[in-house]
Design an enzyme around this catalytic site. Structure first.
Site, mmCIF file in Angstrom:
data_model
loop_
_atom_site.group_PDB
_atom_site.id
_atom_site.type_symbol
_atom_site.label_atom_id
_atom_site.label_comp_id
_atom_site.label_asym_id
_atom_site.label_seq_id
_atom_site.Cartn_x
_atom_site.Cartn_y
_atom_site.Cartn_z
ATOM 1 N N SER A 36 -35.699 30.765 16.573
ATOM 2 C CA SER A 36 -37.026 31.219 16.992
ATOM 3 C C SER A 36 -38.056 30.149 16.676
ATOM 4 C CB SER A 36 -37.394 32.521 16.271
ATOM 5 O OG SER A 36 -38.595 33.056 16.768
ATOM 6 N N GLY A 37 -38.937 29.860 17.631
ATOM 7 C CA GLY A 37 -39.913 28.795 17.444
ATOM 8 C C GLY A 37 -41.078 29.145 16.547
ATOM 9 N N HIS A 38 -41.534 30.394 16.596
ATOM 10 C CA HIS A 38 -42.796 30.706 15.913
ATOM 11 C C HIS A 38 -42.667 30.848 14.404
ATOM 12 C CE1 HIS A 38 -42.555 35.196 15.199
ATOM 13 N NE2 HIS A 38 -41.527 35.026 16.021
ATOM 14 N N THR A 42 -37.494 30.893 35.376
ATOM 15 C CA THR A 42 -38.141 29.592 35.303
ATOM 16 C C THR A 42 -38.351 29.191 33.844
ATOM 17 O OG1 THR A 42 -39.300 29.997 37.376
ATOM 18 C CG2 THR A 42 -40.210 28.283 35.943
ATOM 19 N N ALA A 62 -35.642 34.488 19.110
ATOM 20 C CA ALA A 62 -34.406 34.938 18.465
ATOM 21 C C ALA A 62 -33.975 36.319 18.923
ATOM 22 C CB ALA A 62 -34.564 34.910 16.946
ATOM 23 N N THR A 63 -34.907 37.198 19.256
ATOM 24 C CA THR A 63 -34.526 38.534 19.705
ATOM 25 C C THR A 63 -33.700 38.457 20.986
ATOM 26 O OG1 THR A 63 -36.388 39.668 18.662
ATOM 27 C CG2 THR A 63 -35.375 40.760 20.544
ATOM 28 N N ASN A 81 -35.264 38.175 6.287
ATOM 29 C CA ASN A 81 -36.694 38.069 6.574
ATOM 30 C C ASN A 81 -37.563 38.805 5.573
ATOM 31 O OD1 ASN A 81 -35.295 40.274 8.103
ATOM 32 N ND2 ASN A 81 -37.398 40.934 8.457
ATOM 33 N N CYS A 134 -43.824 51.090 9.659
ATOM 34 C CA CYS A 134 -44.893 52.077 9.780
ATOM 35 C C CYS A 134 -44.605 53.034 10.933
ATOM 36 C CB CYS A 134 -46.219 51.363 10.019
ATOM 37 S SG CYS A 134 -47.621 52.494 10.094
ATOM 38 N N GLN A 177 -35.148 32.826 10.429
ATOM 39 C CA GLN A 177 -35.876 32.432 9.218
ATOM 40 C C GLN A 177 -35.346 31.147 8.593
ATOM 41 O OE1 GLN A 177 -38.593 33.743 8.108
ATOM 42 N NE2 GLN A 177 -38.688 35.679 9.225
#
Length: 383
Positions: A202-204, A244, A74-75, A155, A329, A183
């Site tokens: 996004s896949g993850h 690729t 997604a980024t 998110n 952080c 999300q």
């Protein structure tokens, strides 16, 4: 004996489904051809598989196969969608963009970059609900508004934004609409079938490997979204994204999307049941939910506990659960969540928001009562 820690941070990333891992391994070690190779069967099989995956992903959002390009996530999709619109906006004197102050940094930072290039960006603040209204966006529309960019699901809070309603309104205007659906993809499929011009996936977040995603570039009639590439080096992916193709990762995304589509009904019921269990257990503590609970996905919950430092609580909980704050952080200190701050919440609340996010099949043995008991022991007594 190893301590079993319950993973409650799927909004950050999910475990790769073992079935997905098997598919990825196969396309890495057996059918390992390059989808761009035209002279042998290995390349032919890879190309055919990628097209099958592309067709399926397009169908999940009501798009055409040729409207889907594969990216690293997604980024990258956000960057192509936003920065790629820049040349068109500059050429046609449409330099105004509307977004929100609660977007992911993968949207905010490209937009800040565009501001430095002469674009004007309105970052809308949603108020305590964490939900941007359609009316607030439409009020900001101008003749020179190039683009609206609004996330599907936040998110940090899990609050659902009214992207389907907004898409219908914007379709009547020349303003393009981009949605960061990192999300929300898979969880709220009907929303993404609305006439949204650009959708980042996004896949993850749905059990696929990290490093793969997609950008949907939906046409308006016969007209393509006027995107320019931001990288160069090949004609792959409609000349918008060179390089690729990672066939194994694409097939992993395809498999994960199929699995999630097949199981979404049960997933939603079980995720909501876990949410109710957590909230019932937390009833013995003093806490507040951050964000509109009536317009939230069932598997993300952001709370602040009265009188408790979120980082101290995370340290105490580290052998029970893996959770996250919404704070960024730095090298010296934790800063308040930009999302909770944009919602107008007090600094104490914004600094100590704690995000729980889960997939039901991974938390079967989780006992929310143990979590609540830890919080009770740490919370100062009411004077």
């Amino acid at each position: 004996m190893a301590v079993v820690v319950t993973y409650l941070d799927v909004a950050a990333t999910t475990r790769v489904d073992p079935r997905v891992a098997d598919v990825v391994l196969r396309w890495m070690t057996e059918d390992f051809g390059n989808a761009g190779s035209r002279t042998h069967e290995y390349g032919t099989r890879a190309k055919k598989a990628v097209q099958e995956a592309r067709t399926f992903l397009a169908e999940t959002v009501g798009a055409r196969r040729e409207e889907v390009i594969f990216t690293s996530g997604a980024t990258e999709s956000n960057n192509i969608a936003l920065l790629g619109m820049g040349p068109y906006g500059a050429k046609h004197q449409r330099r105004h963009i509307i977004s929100s102050a609660i977007e992911h940094k993968a949207v905010i930072e490209p937009l800040v970059h565009m501001q430095k290039k002469g674009f004007e960006v309105d970052f809308l603040e949603p108020g305590p609900s964490g939900r941007v209204t359609t009316e607030s966006v439409l009020k900001k529309l101008r003749p020179d508004t190039l683009l609206v960019s609004l996330m599907h699901v936040n998110n940090e809070t899990g609050v659902i934004q009214p992207v389907a309603e907004l898409a219908e309104k914007l379709r009547e205007t020349p303003t393009y609409f981009h949605v960061d659906a990192a999300q929300g993809y898979g969880k709220l499929p009907e929303d993404l079938r609305a006439p949204i011009d650009l959708i980042s996936i996004s896949g993850h977040k749905i059990g696929a490997p990290k490093g793969v995603g997609a950008l949907v570039t939906r046409r308006r009639g016969w007209d393509k979204a006027p995107l320019e590439p931001i990288m160069f080096g090949g004609g792959q992916e409609r000349k918008l994204r060179p390089g690729t193709l990672p066939v194994a990762l694409i097939m992993g995304l395809y498999e994960a999307a199929k699995i999630f589509q097949e199981t979404r009904g049960n997933w939603e019921l079980e995720a909501r049941a876990m949410r109710e269990r957590i909230l019932a257990a937390l009833g013995k503590t003093r806490f507040q939910i951050n964000g509109d609970a009536e317009h939230s996905v069932p598997h993300i919950l952001n709370v602040t506990f009265d009188g408790l430092n979120a980082e101290a609580l995370i340290v105490r909980l580290k052998e029970q659960v893996a959770v996250a704050t919404g704070s960024a952080c730095t090298s010296a200190s934790y800063t308040p969540s930009h999302v909770l701050t944009a919602m107008g919440l007090p600094t104490e609340t914004a600094t100590n928001g704690l995000r729980f996010s889960w997939y039901p099949d991974q938390v079967a043995d989780f006992d929310p009562e143990e979590l609540a008991d830890t919080v009770v022991r740490m919370q100062p007594a009411v004077s």
